[in-house]
Design an enzyme around this catalytic site. Structure first.
Site, PDB file in Angstrom:
ATOM      1  N   ASP A   1      35.893  46.080  39.508  1.00  0.00           N
ATOM      2  CA  ASP A   1      34.921  47.157  39.330  1.00  0.00           C
ATOM      3  C   ASP A   1      35.501  48.278  38.464  1.00  0.00           C
ATOM      4  OD1 ASP A   1      32.441  48.311  39.719  1.00  0.00           O
ATOM      5  OD2 ASP A   1      33.044  49.355  41.555  1.00  0.00           O
TER       6      ASP A   1
ATOM      7  N   ASN B   1      34.356  48.871  35.072  1.00  0.00           N
ATOM      8  CA  ASN B   1      34.195  48.661  33.622  1.00  0.00           C
ATOM      9  C   ASN B   1      33.293  49.719  32.994  1.00  0.00           C
ATOM     10  OD1 ASN B   1      35.615  46.338  34.101  1.00  0.00           O
ATOM     11  ND2 ASN B   1      33.922  44.925  33.691  1.00  0.00           N
ATOM     12  N   GLY B   2      32.192  50.026  33.693  1.00  0.00           N
ATOM     13  CA  GLY B   2      31.215  50.992  33.164  1.00  0.00           C
ATOM     14  C   GLY B   2      31.831  52.373  33.022  1.00  0.00           C
TER      15      GLY B   2
ATOM     16  N   TRP C   1      34.993  53.111  32.847  1.00  0.00           N
ATOM     17  CA  TRP C   1      36.052  53.048  31.826  1.00  0.00           C
ATOM     18  C   TRP C   1      35.446  53.303  30.445  1.00  0.00           C
ATOM     19  CZ3 TRP C   1      37.103  50.179  27.451  1.00  0.00           C
ATOM     20  CH2 TRP C   1      38.433  50.133  26.997  1.00  0.00           C
TER      21      TRP C   1
ATOM     22  N   HIS D   1      33.118  45.988  29.648  1.00  0.00           N
ATOM     23  CA  HIS D   1      33.122  44.598  30.124  1.00  0.00           C
ATOM     24  C   HIS D   1      34.047  43.736  29.258  1.00  0.00           C
ATOM     25  CE1 HIS D   1      30.174  45.647  33.022  1.00  0.00           C
ATOM     26  NE2 HIS D   1      29.185  45.822  32.158  1.00  0.00           N
TER      27      HIS D   1
ATOM     28  N   SER E   1      27.426  39.848  40.584  1.00  0.00           N
ATOM     29  CA  SER E   1      26.822  39.676  41.911  1.00  0.00           C
ATOM     30  C   SER E   1      25.338  39.330  41.790  1.00  0.00           C
ATOM     31  CB  SER E   1      26.987  40.961  42.728  1.00  0.00           C
ATOM     32  OG  SER E   1      26.047  41.940  42.321  1.00  0.00           O
TER      33      SER E   1
ATOM     34  N   GLU F   1      23.115  40.958  42.923  1.00  0.00           N
ATOM     35  CA  GLU F   1      22.392  42.228  42.723  1.00  0.00           C
ATOM     36  C   GLU F   1      22.566  42.769  41.297  1.00  0.00           C
ATOM     37  OE1 GLU F   1      22.414  41.098  46.487  1.00  0.00           O
ATOM     38  OE2 GLU F   1      24.331  41.757  45.697  1.00  0.00           O
TER      39      GLU F   1
ATOM     40  N   ARG G   1      20.567  45.361  36.697  1.00  0.00           N
ATOM     41  CA  ARG G   1      21.063  46.256  35.637  1.00  0.00           C
ATOM     42  C   ARG G   1      20.166  46.163  34.394  1.00  0.00           C
ATOM     43  NH1 ARG G   1      27.537  46.857  36.023  1.00  0.00           N
ATOM     44  NH2 ARG G   1      27.576  47.109  38.288  1.00  0.00           N
TER      45      ARG G   1
ATOM     46  N   LEU H   1      47.363  27.345  39.485  1.00  0.00           N
ATOM     47  CA  LEU H   1      46.460  28.300  40.130  1.00  0.00           C
ATOM     48  C   LEU H   1      45.015  27.774  40.155  1.00  0.00           C
ATOM     49  CD1 LEU H   1      46.046  31.375  41.076  1.00  0.00           C
ATOM     50  CD2 LEU H   1      45.433  31.800  38.690  1.00  0.00           C
TER      51      LEU H   1
HETATM   52  C1  IPE Z   1      30.498  44.730  42.638  1.00  0.00           C
HETATM   53  O1  IPE Z   1      30.432  45.841  41.823  1.00  0.00           O
HETATM   54  C2  IPE Z   1      30.175  43.499  41.857  1.00  0.00           C
HETATM   55  C3  IPE Z   1      31.189  43.077  40.901  1.00  0.00           C
HETATM   56  C4  IPE Z   1      32.314  43.673  40.661  1.00  0.00           C
HETATM   57  C5  IPE Z   1      30.870  41.880  40.167  1.00  0.00           C
HETATM   58  P1  IPE Z   1      29.113  46.729  41.670  1.00  0.00           P
HETATM   59  O2  IPE Z   1      29.447  47.784  40.711  1.00  0.00           O
HETATM   60  O3  IPE Z   1      27.955  45.860  41.351  1.00  0.00           O
HETATM   61  O4  IPE Z   1      28.927  47.302  43.150  1.00  0.00           O
HETATM   62  P2  IPE Z   1      28.193  48.611  43.661  1.00  0.00           P
HETATM   63  O5  IPE Z   1      26.817  48.603  43.068  1.00  0.00           O
HETATM   64  O6  IPE Z   1      28.988  49.776  43.184  1.00  0.00           O
HETATM   65  O7  IPE Z   1      28.217  48.503  45.152  1.00  0.00           O
HETATM   66  C1  IPE Z   2      32.170  45.840  37.224  1.00  0.00           C
HETATM   67  O1  IPE Z   2      32.132  47.026  36.536  1.00  0.00           O
HETATM   68  C2  IPE Z   2      31.591  44.688  36.450  1.00  0.00           C
HETATM   69  C3  IPE Z   2      30.336  44.179  37.011  1.00  0.00           C
HETATM   70  C4  IPE Z   2      29.757  44.593  38.093  1.00  0.00           C
HETATM   71  C5  IPE Z   2      29.706  43.102  36.277  1.00  0.00           C
HETATM   72  P1  IPE Z   2      30.897  48.018  36.612  1.00  0.00           P
HETATM   73  O2  IPE Z   2      30.026  47.780  35.437  1.00  0.00           O
HETATM   74  O3  IPE Z   2      30.220  47.952  37.929  1.00  0.00           O
HETATM   75  O4  IPE Z   2      31.649  49.402  36.455  1.00  0.00           O
HETATM   76  P2  IPE Z   2      31.197  50.794  37.064  1.00  0.00           P
HETATM   77  O5  IPE Z   2      31.194  50.662  38.552  1.00  0.00           O
HETATM   78  O6  IPE Z   2      29.852  51.088  36.512  1.00  0.00           O
HETATM   79  O7  IPE Z   2      32.248  51.738  36.597  1.00  0.00           O
HETATM   80 MG    MG Z   3      30.499  49.067  39.644  1.00  0.00          MG
END
Ligand code: IPE
Ligand code: IPE
Ligand code: MG
Length: 242
Positions: free
Chosen positions: A14, A16-17, A19, A31, A59, A61, A65, A125
């Site tokens: 988690d 990436n966004g 960052w 990503h 996920s 869910e 997005r 692995l």
């Molecule tokens: C969890 O992260 C899913 C993955 C890392 C693939 P999210 O960013 O989707 O989770 P929430 O929405 O913060 O709970």
């Molecule tokens: C995790 O990074 C990657 C996925 C859920 C696919 P996010 O995109 O959720 O990153 P944040 O939480 O917005 O920083």
């Molecule tokens: Mg996230």
């Protein structure tokens, strides 16, 4: 005694966004940087002789997005599957996609399937790639399959216990994670491995996934080595007695 090294590490990748936002870049850059980070961590887990690594990449869910972000993630998955296939195979990494892969767009679905085929005989692995994975849908699917087995008379309802249920989950026959790391600083499972996480040690790292390197993994492993896993019992070296 807790073995020093976990046999199975699972990572909720988690951050990436955030960052990308910190750098004023579109999320897709985060990503992309995340995919490079994944490559480094696979390498490191292999070097450390970890047996299993699960990474939560998308996920059930995450479909909610913005469509362009979902498209970019799917394209990235297809690209990763193609560009890393030879290296992963040469490294002996066995890749197993885990989740509702059938529901992915063709490029991602075919990419992951061919990556799995190409690396199937890997003896190093085992990498479980959780894509379109959700703990609840994993459990619902297991319940559905068990109900069907009951209707066919192959399983009796009274036979169903935790062990049997576990055999119907997508992670079967692989062991439960010993250590779950979440990067990006949150303390939640977000519908990852709900059942399998029963006795996993949890580690939350504030570091965003694209910046998470071997030194941060080492910090998580050091914390793990200091944990005492009891599984509901008494520690074996309980000096207090009775
Ligand atoms: C969890 O992260 C899913 C993955 C890392 C693939 P999210 O960013 O989707 O989770 P929430 O929405 O913060 O709970
Ligand atoms: C995790 O990074 C990657 C996925 C859920 C696919 P996010 O995109 O959720 O990153 P944040 O939480 O917005 O920083
Ligand atoms: Mg996230």
């Amino acid at each position: 005694m807790t073995p020093t090294l976990p046999d199975h590490i699972a990572i909720i990748m988690d951050g990436n966004g955030r960052w990308a936002s910190d750098r004023g870049l579109p999320k897709v850059h985060g990503h992309r940087a995340g995919a490079r980070s994944l490559r480094r961590i696979i390498e490191e887990c292999d070097r450390l002789d970890v047996s299993y690594l699960t990474v939560f990449a998308f996920s059930t869910e995450n479909w909610s997005r913005p469509p362009d972000e979902v498209d970019a993630l799917m394209a990235l998955m297809a690209e990763f599957s193609r560009s890393e296939a030879d290296d992963l195979r040469n490294q002996g990494v066995r890749v197993i996609p885990m989740g509702s892969i059938d529901e992915l767009p063709a490029m991602a679905r075919m990419g992951l399937r061919s990556l799995a085929e190409l690396t199937a005989s890997g003896e190093g692995l085992t990498l479980l790639l959780a894509v379109n994975y959700g703990g609840r849908s994993d459990l619902a699917r297991a319940a559905r399959r068990l109900a069907e087995e009951c209707l066919k008379g192959h399983v009796r309802p009274e036979e169903i216990d935790g062990r049997v249920l576990g055999e119907y989950l997508l992670s079967y026959p692989h062991p439960d994670p010993d250590l779950i790391i979440r990067t990006g600083g949150e303390w939640r499972l977000s519908n990852f491995y709900l059942f399998q996480a029963a006795y996993a040690e949890f580690f939350s790292s504030p570091v965003y996934w694209p910046d998470f390197g071997p030194e941060h993994l080492a910090a998580a492993l050091q914390a793990y080595a200091g944990r005492q896993r009891r599984f509901g019992g008494r520690p074996t070296d309980d000096s207090e007695g009775g």
